[in-house]
Design an enzyme around this catalytic site. Structure first.
Site, mmCIF file in Angstrom:
data_model
loop_
_atom_site.group_PDB
_atom_site.id
_atom_site.type_symbol
_atom_site.label_atom_id
_atom_site.label_comp_id
_atom_site.label_asym_id
_atom_site.label_seq_id
_atom_site.Cartn_x
_atom_site.Cartn_y
_atom_site.Cartn_z
ATOM 1 N N GLY A 211 43.140 75.491 50.483
ATOM 2 C CA GLY A 211 42.477 74.363 51.155
ATOM 3 C C GLY A 211 43.499 73.499 51.866
ATOM 4 N N ASN A 212 43.129 72.299 52.210
ATOM 5 C CA ASN A 212 44.087 71.348 52.785
ATOM 6 C C ASN A 212 43.714 69.936 52.370
ATOM 7 O OD1 ASN A 212 42.259 70.200 54.866
ATOM 8 N ND2 ASN A 212 42.287 72.313 55.632
ATOM 9 N N HIS A 213 44.507 68.959 52.796
ATOM 10 C CA HIS A 213 44.354 67.588 52.283
ATOM 11 C C HIS A 213 43.324 66.760 53.038
ATOM 12 C CE1 HIS A 213 47.559 67.954 49.443
ATOM 13 N NE2 HIS A 213 48.414 68.325 50.369
ATOM 14 N N ALA A 279 39.081 69.978 59.381
ATOM 15 C CA ALA A 279 40.369 70.687 59.323
ATOM 16 C C ALA A 279 40.074 72.069 58.742
ATOM 17 C CB ALA A 279 41.343 69.919 58.441
#
Ligand code: FMN
Length: 401
Positions: A211-213, A279
């Protein structure tokens, strides 16, 4: 955006902060506003009509009774105003306002006003925190008035705490924002937005993911702002803790890029404006393990394959839609953003750089630059709600072209 041409009624009451009101009047007049000042009889102990009328370029009234048997019509003053600002607002004037104790020109004008009322209280520390003041501020708020809270700092009495009238620049900004919102309210009525938000999670096995932030805050702020302005909004969000309660926003929660793509194209033909702020993960594991991967091996290699490029696909299939992309870059920011604008067939791109402190993922603030094929506009660091407002103002200006 400015206050130019707006009719601003400033009511001054008898507090020490009255001296600061000159700066506010000067700034409004400088920006082309039409300013009318009225004051309570007690306020005349603190500032003079001469200085206020010199700056506002108009006579200043503090009494019902004019010269030669004339009447200073509180009704006319009230109906003239686009907005009424009571600053400084003393404990006494606040109490009279909320209880209808109409014994001077300021209160009579206030009670006749149909325009929005903004109140900038100013008091000494203990007066400001007194239960009666708190109750009266709550009452004023329940009447639909805007309270511009007092600030903390050194007070005229020498005490330190909350009670200082908000700075003239703060009051100015609140008034300007009000006119900005008024100008933009309902200007997206009849339009449908599709906004993507948040990260995507790409499963490795039943318990792990890539995943990402991204927090989703930017996309949710955009959805809320578009809905506030009358749009119908389809918000497609990856895993995000953000919530939204607005009958004009339909929220669809997805997990992976593939799910997001499928959801976007359920609606794409019907939308007018697409904003891709999600994102989306560029890669996903080629295989998703059916069971939790055990830590038996010293090294674990996960083969990744490219995810579908949702924004590029939106650009390829674009017909009537106005398309806005986001770019989060760490190097060659402007060049990359402009490249993305062209390659993905976008109408506009919003660039945030991770090099700017307070910008990008997770933060409540963002600092953006907007590019179209011909324009570049830079904005200051702002809250994501304010950034959403800037972005939608820009979209609106492009649609009007
Ligand atoms: C030097 C001085 C400073 C004052 N400053 C304040 C103030 O900051 N806030 C306030 O609520 N009252 C303040 N007062 C009290 C008000 O002037 C008083 O309550 C007055 O009746 C207010 O009348 P008005 O609300 O009609 O203007 C101050 C009084 C004096 C003498």
């Amino acid at each position: 955006m400015s206050v130019s041409g707006k009719k601003i009624l400033i009511a001054v009451s008898g507090g020490i902060a009255a001296y600061k009101i000159h700066f506010l009047i000067r700034d409004f007049v400088k920006k082309g506003a039409d300013v009318q000042v009225i004051m309570t009889p007690d306020a005349e102990q603190f500032v003079t009509k001469l200085s206020l009328s010199t700056l506002s370029k108009k006579p200043v009234y503090s009494d019902f009774y004019g010269e030669n048997g004339t009447w200073n019509s509180h009704v006319e003053l009230a109906l003239w105003a686009d907005v009424m600002v009571v600053a400084p607002c003393t404990a006494n004037t606040l109490s009279k306002m909320v209880h209808g104790m109409c014994d001077n020109l300021v209160i009579a004008t206030y009670m006749s006003a149909k325009c929005p009322v903004l109140i900038a209280p100013a008091m000494d520390l203990d007066m400001y925190v007194h239960p009666s003041t708190k109750k009266n501020l709550e009452l004023a708020e329940s009447f639909g008035h805007t309270i511009i809270p007092a600030e903390s700092g050194e007070l005229a009495s020498g005490l330190i705490g909350q009670g200082r009238m908000a700075e003239p620049s703060t009051i100015y900004n609140v008034v300007e924002k009000y006119f900005q919102e008024e100008l933009h309210s309902n200007n997206f009525e009849g339009k449908t937005f599709l906004i993507t938000a948040g990260p995507t999670y790409e499963a490795i096995d039943p318990v792990r993911f890539i995943g990402n932030h991204s927090s989703g805050k930017m996309g949710f702020s955009l959805a809320e702002e578009a809905a506030k302005r009358g749009a119908k909004v389809i918000l497609i969000s990856g895993p995000s803790a953000q919530t939204i309660i607005d009958p004009n926003v339909d929220v669809y929660r997805v997990t992976s890029a593939k799910e997001m793509l499928a959801k976007v194209f359920e609606f794409y033909d019907k939308i007018d404006i697409g904003i891709a702020s999600a994102a989306v993960a560029d890669y996903a594991p080629k295989e998703v393990a059916k069971e939790k991967i055990k830590k038996n091996d010293e090294n674990l290699t996960i083969e990744l394959v490219k995810n579908p490029d949702i924004l590029k696909t939106m650009g390829e299939k674009k017909k009537h839609q106005f398309l806005v992309g986001f770019a989060l870059e760490t190097q060659n920011e402007e060049e990359n953003a402009k490249g993305k604008l062209a390659k993905k067939n976008l109408d506009m791109i919003v660039l945030n750089s991770l090099r700017d402190e307070g910008a990008g993922f997770k933060n409540d603030t963002n600092k953006i630059k907007i590019f179209t094929k011909t324009e570049k506009v830079e904005f200051d660091l702002k809250s994501k709600d304010d950034v959403a407002r800037d972005i939608l103002n820009f979209v609106e200006s492009q649609l009007l072209k």
